[in-house]
Design a protein around this motif. Sequence first.
Motif, PDB file in Angstrom:
ATOM      1  N   ALA A   1       0.808  -1.356  -0.081  1.00  8.24           N
ATOM      2  CA  ALA A   1       0.265   0.262   0.164  1.00  8.24           C
ATOM      3  C   ALA A   1       0.727   1.199  -0.009  1.00  8.24           C
ATOM      4  O   ALA A   1       0.369   2.414  -0.495  1.00  8.24           O
ATOM      5  N   ILE A   2       2.051   1.130   0.113  1.00  3.06           N
ATOM      6  CA  ILE A   2       3.011   2.453   0.391  1.00  3.06           C
ATOM      7  C   ILE A   2       3.174   2.806  -0.976  1.00  3.06           C
ATOM      8  O   ILE A   2       3.076   4.215  -1.363  1.00  3.06           O
ATOM      9  N   ALA A   3       3.781   2.237  -2.242  1.00  5.77           N
ATOM     10  CA  ALA A   3       3.879   2.668  -3.321  1.00  5.77           C
ATOM     11  C   ALA A   3       2.726   3.681  -4.026  1.00  5.77           C
ATOM     12  O   ALA A   3       2.873   4.693  -4.478  1.00  5.77           O
ATOM     13  N   PRO A   4       1.720   2.698  -3.966  1.00  7.63           N
ATOM     14  CA  PRO A   4       0.400   3.641  -4.957  1.00  7.63           C
ATOM     15  C   PRO A   4       0.101   4.935  -4.215  1.00  7.63           C
ATOM     16  O   PRO A   4      -0.132   5.790  -4.764  1.00  7.63           O
ATOM     17  N   TYR A   5       0.064   5.091  -2.604  1.00 14.76           N
ATOM     18  CA  TYR A   5      -0.138   5.923  -1.987  1.00 14.76           C
ATOM     19  C   TYR A   5       0.600   7.107  -2.298  1.00 14.76           C
ATOM     20  O   TYR A   5       0.304   8.379  -2.650  1.00 14.76           O
ATOM     21  N   TYR A   6       2.055   6.768  -2.202  1.00 15.76           N
ATOM     22  CA  TYR A   6       2.891   7.912  -2.508  1.00 15.76           C
ATOM     23  C   TYR A   6       3.198   8.610  -3.899  1.00 15.76           C
ATOM     24  O   TYR A   6       3.255   9.642  -4.188  1.00 15.76           O
TER      25      TYR A   6
ATOM     26  N   ILE B   1      -5.336  13.046   2.818  1.00 15.08           N
ATOM     27  CA  ILE B   1      -5.058  12.302   4.283  1.00 15.08           C
ATOM     28  C   ILE B   1      -3.457  12.145   4.548  1.00 15.08           C
ATOM     29  O   ILE B   1      -2.907  11.833   3.357  1.00 15.08           O
ATOM     30  N   ARG B   2      -2.947  12.198   5.589  1.00 12.26           N
ATOM     31  CA  ARG B   2      -1.576  12.230   5.870  1.00 12.26           C
ATOM     32  C   ARG B   2      -1.398  10.887   5.872  1.00 12.26           C
ATOM     33  O   ARG B   2      -2.067  10.050   6.315  1.00 12.26           O
ATOM     34  N   PRO B   3      -0.137  10.630   5.836  1.00 11.90           N
ATOM     35  CA  PRO B   3       0.649   9.333   5.821  1.00 11.90           C
ATOM     36  C   PRO B   3       0.415   8.571   7.180  1.00 11.90           C
ATOM     37  O   PRO B   3      -0.200   7.606   7.061  1.00 11.90           O
TER      38      PRO B   3
END
Length: 237
Positions: A99-104, A161-163
């Motif tokens: 979920a990290i890469a798509p979000y960032y 939305i923040r990390p």
Amino acid sequence: MTTSPAPSDPPVKAWHIWLWPTLLVVLAFAMWLLPWGQWVPLLRDWVEGHGTLGTVVFLAVYVIVVILPLPAAAMSVVGGLAFGWWGYPLSMAGSLLGAIAPYYISRRWMRGPVMRRLDGPKVRAADRAIADNGFVFVMLLRLTPILPFTAQNWFLGLTAIRPWPYFVATALGLAPGTLAMVWIGEMGGLASVSSDRTQILIAGGGLLAFGVFVIWLGRIATREMERAGLTAPRRRR
């Protein structure tokens, strides 16, 4: 407190909440129809024979599946088949890492152009409302399968939305569904290694009880989404 206006055509319907329990029942039933007796011992032997490498390979494949438009829930079932209950923390780690890469990427390179194209009072108000209630919004979205998990990750990167709320709420929201999928895989593993009937019945009874718990969580999520104007209120008789 800022609230988002209720849309005229709500994107979330109450019946969506039943998708998780229905998927749970279908997968559990499928576990008894597929010939796991030959596959699972080979899979577990490979995992045990490769040690840390087997774990790394599973996590790497899980992350790729989450980033791409592929069914991540199936990987959690595989985690239960291959690792037993250890598949749960591994599946949670794979989901969070994926979920990290798509979000960032979405937040860094896509949010600006999209917001400029859709700029308007309603869009800005909705973006502020989501940001003000980011933790609850993300957790409810993870609990209700409105969008595929991969699509959720890209979509949430477009919001303000923040990390930290994103990751913590993601972990909490994914925990019940991931546990259910790993549980199904563990049941398939029990059936394949000739476990005694009592052990299998206990596992099945526990899964049934957990399914009821998932339905209860879904009903709570439905009510909260109604209050937020994201789903149509249920008619009272």
